[in-house]
Scaffold this active site. Structure first.
Site, mmCIF file in Angstrom:
data_model
loop_
_atom_site.group_PDB
_atom_site.id
_atom_site.type_symbol
_atom_site.label_atom_id
_atom_site.label_comp_id
_atom_site.label_asym_id
_atom_site.label_seq_id
_atom_site.Cartn_x
_atom_site.Cartn_y
_atom_site.Cartn_z
ATOM 1 N N LYS A 183 0.833 -1.203 0.000
ATOM 2 C CA LYS A 183 0.000 0.000 0.000
ATOM 3 C C LYS A 183 0.876 1.266 0.000
ATOM 4 C CE LYS A 183 -4.001 -2.084 2.432
ATOM 5 N NZ LYS A 183 -4.769 -2.067 3.716
ATOM 6 N N TYR B 77 -12.256 -2.491 -2.743
ATOM 7 C CA TYR B 77 -12.841 -2.523 -1.401
ATOM 8 C C TYR B 77 -14.367 -2.473 -1.413
ATOM 9 C CZ TYR B 77 -8.341 -2.235 1.025
ATOM 10 O OH TYR B 77 -7.105 -2.509 1.533
ATOM 11 N N ASN C 206 -1.983 -0.250 7.425
ATOM 12 C CA ASN C 206 -1.335 -1.526 7.727
ATOM 13 C C ASN C 206 -0.457 -2.090 6.610
ATOM 14 O OD1 ASN C 206 -3.438 -2.189 6.076
ATOM 15 N ND2 ASN C 206 -4.564 -3.399 7.596
ATOM 16 N N GLU D 190 -9.829 -10.402 -7.071
ATOM 17 C CA GLU D 190 -8.811 -9.349 -6.989
ATOM 18 C C GLU D 190 -7.739 -9.505 -8.070
ATOM 19 O OE1 GLU D 190 -9.242 -8.659 -2.171
ATOM 20 O OE2 GLU D 190 -7.464 -9.684 -2.947
ATOM 21 N N HIS E 105 -1.865 -5.279 1.593
ATOM 22 C CA HIS E 105 -3.104 -6.021 1.418
ATOM 23 C C HIS E 105 -2.749 -7.457 1.064
ATOM 24 C CE1 HIS E 105 -6.986 -7.373 -0.034
ATOM 25 N NE2 HIS E 105 -6.333 -7.880 -1.059
HETATM 26 P P1 IDP Z 1 -7.737 -7.130 5.619
HETATM 27 O O1 IDP Z 1 -6.945 -6.049 4.890
HETATM 28 O O2 IDP Z 1 -6.968 -7.687 6.785
HETATM 29 O O3 IDP Z 1 -8.268 -8.210 4.698
HETATM 30 P P2 IDP Z 1 -10.410 -5.967 5.640
HETATM 31 O O4 IDP Z 1 -11.474 -6.226 6.667
HETATM 32 O O5 IDP Z 1 -10.580 -6.550 4.280
HETATM 33 O O6 IDP Z 1 -9.009 -6.406 6.286
HETATM 34 O O7 IDP Z 1 -10.283 -4.389 5.547
HETATM 35 C C1 IDP Z 1 -9.591 -3.751 4.492
HETATM 36 C C2 IDP Z 1 -8.757 -2.612 5.056
HETATM 37 O O8 IDP Z 1 -9.616 -1.645 5.694
HETATM 38 C C3 IDP Z 1 -7.780 -3.012 6.147
HETATM 39 O O9 IDP Z 1 -6.567 -3.540 5.640
HETATM 40 C C4 IDP Z 1 -7.585 -1.723 6.890
HETATM 41 O O10 IDP Z 1 -6.693 -0.831 6.187
HETATM 42 C C5 IDP Z 1 -8.992 -1.125 6.858
HETATM 43 N N1 IDP Z 1 -9.800 -1.522 8.027
HETATM 44 C C6 IDP Z 1 -10.466 -2.698 8.193
HETATM 45 N N2 IDP Z 1 -11.145 -2.747 9.353
HETATM 46 C C7 IDP Z 1 -10.937 -1.544 9.932
HETATM 47 C C8 IDP Z 1 -11.393 -0.970 11.190
HETATM 48 O O11 IDP Z 1 -12.147 -1.565 11.968
HETATM 49 N N3 IDP Z 1 -10.940 0.289 11.468
HETATM 50 C C9 IDP Z 1 -10.139 0.982 10.639
HETATM 51 N N4 IDP Z 1 -9.673 0.491 9.455
HETATM 52 C C10 IDP Z 1 -10.067 -0.765 9.104
HETATM 53 MG MG MG Z 2 -9.659 -8.074 3.215
#
Ligand code: IDP
Ligand code: MG
Length: 167
Positions: free
Chosen positions: A10, A50, A122, A136, A125
């Site tokens: 990212k 997303y 984070n 994807e 992805h």
């Molecule tokens: P993942 O990236 O671990 O698969 P997802 O639930 O698919 O997690 O969420 C996509 C992205 O959205 C995450 O990588 C993170 O950047 C953001 N995100 C997900 N859940 C939260 C949350 O509860 N608070 C803030 N950001 C979140």
């Molecule tokens: Mg995800």
């Protein structure tokens, strides 16, 4: 089971020069990289990527994040990792979604942070299921950009296609 999975470095990973470190960590998986490229992220791409989170309060900022607007680095590095249990292996090395809950030795645990807005910044992805990986990979890559056959393809003759060539 041999699987393929999409990884995105990212914009925060790029702006903090973490690409080398992230690829080193992922190489511990012994999986093979079968496609890689730098990619600009349009709003349409970010929203398509997303789409399952559209209803979340953090969605608008998440779209800005993936587009690089929060880091002034409007690109991502997209890779496909391929091999035995690729999805779980990459998710394991990536760590939990919330960087504060991620194992400190994982990529997200080492380098992720929570923005003051609450958004999880984070670093990478990683696809979380075979269905998600297929969707994807087909979103980010054309068949000819991948050096193995992952999904069925069809041949089409496209007439009067205008392409850019080296001058
Ligand atoms: P993942 O990236 O671990 O698969 P997802 O639930 O698919 O997690 O969420 C996509 C992205 O959205 C995450 O990588 C993170 O950047 C953001 N995100 C997900 N859940 C939260 C949350 O509860 N608070 C803030 N950001 C979140
Ligand atoms: Mg995800």
């Amino acid at each position: 089971m041999v699987q393929q999975t999409l990884v995105l470095v990212k914009p925060d990973g790029l702006v903090r020069s973490l690409t080398g470190n992230i690829l080193s960590r992922l190489s511990e998986s012994k999986l093979e990289i079968v496609a890689a490229k730098m990619s600009r992220v349009s709003r349409e791409m970010a929203e398509a990527h997303y789409m399952h989170l559209e209803h979340k309060p953090f969605y608008p900022e998440l779209i800005q994040y993936l587009q690089g607007e929060l880091h002034d680095r409007r690109k991502v590095m997209a890779l496909i990792y391929w091999g035995e249990d690729a999805i779980a292996k990459v998710r394991q090395i990536a760590g939990e979604t919330n960087p504060e809950e991620a194992s400190p030795t994982s990529i997200r645990g080492s380098f992720g942070r929570i923005r003051s807005s609450g958004l999880f910044e984070n670093v990478i992805h990683a696809s979380s299921s075979e269905e998600e990986a297929e969707r994807e990979i087909k979103l980010w890559f054309e068949p000819d950009e991948i050096i193995v056959e992952l999904y069925p393809t069809r041949r089409e003759v496209i007439k009067e296609l205008k392409v850019r060539q080296w001058a």
